[in-house]
Design a protein around this motif. Structure first.
Motif, PDB file in Angstrom:
ATOM      1  N   ARG A 182       0.853  -1.196   0.000  1.00 39.33           N
ATOM      2  CA  ARG A 182       0.000   0.000   0.000  1.00 39.33           C
ATOM      3  C   ARG A 182       0.883   1.237   0.000  1.00 39.33           C
ATOM      4  NH1 ARG A 182       0.340   2.807   4.572  1.00 39.33           N
ATOM      5  NH2 ARG A 182       0.719   1.772   6.593  1.00 39.33           N
ATOM      6  N   ASP A 183       0.308   2.386  -0.292  1.00 35.65           N
ATOM      7  CA  ASP A 183       1.063   3.637  -0.295  1.00 35.65           C
ATOM      8  C   ASP A 183       1.635   3.910   1.094  1.00 35.65           C
ATOM      9  OD1 ASP A 183       0.328   3.858  -2.904  1.00 35.65           O
ATOM     10  OD2 ASP A 183      -1.097   5.507  -2.617  1.00 35.65           O
ATOM     11  N   LEU A 184       2.905   4.343   1.120  1.00 31.72           N
ATOM     12  CA  LEU A 184       3.569   4.688   2.375  1.00 31.72           C
ATOM     13  C   LEU A 184       3.922   6.174   2.363  1.00 31.72           C
ATOM     14  CD1 LEU A 184       6.090   1.692   2.707  1.00 31.72           C
ATOM     15  CD2 LEU A 184       3.855   1.926   3.807  1.00 31.72           C
ATOM     16  N   ALA A 185       3.719   6.839   3.509  1.00 33.53           N
ATOM     17  CA  ALA A 185       4.054   8.252   3.623  1.00 33.53           C
ATOM     18  C   ALA A 185       5.531   8.411   3.976  1.00 33.53           C
ATOM     19  CB  ALA A 185       3.185   8.909   4.687  1.00 33.53           C
ATOM     20  N   ARG A 242      10.787   9.246   1.524  1.00 28.95           N
ATOM     21  CA  ARG A 242       9.827   9.954   0.678  1.00 28.95           C
ATOM     22  C   ARG A 242       8.606   9.067   0.506  1.00 28.95           C
ATOM     23  NH1 ARG A 242      14.116   8.655  -2.795  1.00 28.95           N
ATOM     24  NH2 ARG A 242      13.655   7.100  -4.397  1.00 28.95           N
ATOM     25  N   PRO A 243       7.507   9.605   0.008  1.00 26.81           N
ATOM     26  CA  PRO A 243       6.328   8.757  -0.222  1.00 26.81           C
ATOM     27  C   PRO A 243       6.643   7.620  -1.192  1.00 26.81           C
ATOM     28  CG  PRO A 243       5.735  11.073  -0.326  1.00 26.81           C
ATOM     29  CD  PRO A 243       7.231  11.020  -0.274  1.00 26.81           C
ATOM     30  N   MET A 302      10.932  -2.439  -2.828  1.00 27.81           N
ATOM     31  CA  MET A 302      11.651  -1.753  -1.764  1.00 27.81           C
ATOM     32  C   MET A 302      13.152  -1.867  -1.983  1.00 27.81           C
ATOM     33  SD  MET A 302      11.416   0.156   0.845  1.00 27.81           S
ATOM     34  CE  MET A 302       9.643   0.035   1.184  1.00 27.81           C
ATOM     35  N   THR A 303      13.833  -0.723  -2.057  1.00 24.35           N
ATOM     36  CA  THR A 303      15.284  -0.671  -2.236  1.00 24.35           C
ATOM     37  C   THR A 303      15.889   0.291  -1.226  1.00 24.35           C
ATOM     38  OG1 THR A 303      14.948   0.978  -3.988  1.00 24.35           O
ATOM     39  CG2 THR A 303      15.291  -1.300  -4.679  1.00 24.35           C
ATOM     40  N   ALA A 304      17.207   0.218  -1.096  1.00 22.38           N
ATOM     41  CA  ALA A 304      17.895   0.970  -0.038  1.00 22.38           C
ATOM     42  C   ALA A 304      17.758   2.476  -0.190  1.00 22.38           C
ATOM     43  CB  ALA A 304      19.371   0.575  -0.011  1.00 22.38           C
ATOM     44  N   ASP A 305      17.566   2.977  -1.416  1.00 24.78           N
ATOM     45  CA  ASP A 305      17.459   4.415  -1.609  1.00 24.78           C
ATOM     46  C   ASP A 305      16.106   4.977  -1.166  1.00 24.78           C
ATOM     47  OD1 ASP A 305      16.373   2.948  -3.817  1.00 24.78           O
ATOM     48  OD2 ASP A 305      16.219   4.812  -4.938  1.00 24.78           O
TER      49      ASP A 305
END
Length: 261
Positions: free
Chosen positions: A139-142, A178-179, A186-189
């Motif tokens: 889901r979207d993450l803030a 960031r959002p 999912m990556t480290a940046d």
């Protein structure tokens, strides 16, 4: 940085007789067979088998499977001249897209002087790919949110960025920078370590050995993320350096022996 290998004649004979199999035990002929129009099938086979072994190693380091190799600029592969001795083979680092360069040097030995004479050099290219496990946001993450709602998928290595995570536990103590939209790998940046201990916060100092565990209390003298070394002021006023374990616990930083809190 280059990966270098100078196999001897015994290893050459083993390489030439090796035919890889897939999980079902079937020979993967498309990965090792030299084209019929190559100038010297032995040279091609030696180089290709070496490339295959390196590709398998790269995949294993990234928890990958189902390795595939695509020869680029195939005419160069098909025109490899004969090398009477084992060529020197070097590989470049694997790029994010899976491309790799292969550098060959074939030294020619003078039969009269038994010295190395001028031989030939060749540069080849290939693309290595394999399937790797990734974590996908559900889901979207803030911005500043603890990464959650993650599920595992598999993607081609050539299609993903560097800095992958393979298990949700690897993201303990991280927050997003960031959002992040749902469906993103999912990556480290996309994350950073979060500050879990703030200056002035009470913490428990835990020191342990193989047989005993001792605890005492203290106050954080600086902010800290999981894994950071920060100063902690003990109840007796002494300041010691400790490693942050979580938001409530720290342990004395290692200095070559067991510690008493």
């Amino acid at each position: 940085m280059f990966i270098r290998r100078l196999p001897d004649l015994l290893l050459l004979s083993l390489i030439l007789s090796f035919v890889p199999c897939d999980a079902g035990g079937h020979q993967q002929d498309e990965r090792i067979a030299a084209p019929k129009d190559t100038a010297d099938s032995r040279t091609f086979t030696v180089v290709y088998q070496y490339l295959q072994k390196q590709a398998d190693r790269q995949a294993a380091q990234r928890r990958g499977r189902q390795v595939s190799i695509i020869l680029l600029q195939r005419e160069r592969w098909q025109q490899l001249p004969d090398c009477p001795v084992m060529p020197d083979i070097r590989l470049s680092e694997l790029t994010a897209g899976g491309r790799v360069s292969i550098f060959l040097v074939c030294p020619v030995i003078d039969e009269v002087t038994d010295e190395v004479a001028k031989g030939w050099k060749q540069r080849l290219s290939a693309q290595i790919d394999f399937v790797v496990p990734v974590l996908v946001v559900g889901r979207d993450l803030a911005r500043g949110e603890v990464p959650g709602h993650l599920h595992a998928e598999e993607r081609a290595f050539s299609s993903v960025r560097q800095g992958l995570f393979h298990h949700p536990r690897e993201l303990d103590g991280y927050v997003t920078v960031r959002p992040v939209r749902a469906g993103t790998i999912m990556t480290a940046d996309l994350v950073k370590k979060a500050v879990v201990v703030r200056r002035g916060t009470p913490v428990t100092i835990i020191a342990s050995s193989d047989t005993v565990t001792l605890t005492t209390s203290g106050i954080a003298a600086d902010n800290g993320r999981i894994g950071d070394i920060i100063p902690i002021k003990k109840d007796n006023g002494r300041v010691i350096r400790c490693q942050v374990m979580n938001a409530r616990e720290v342990r004395p930083a290692a200095t070559g022996g067991n510690h008493s809190p």
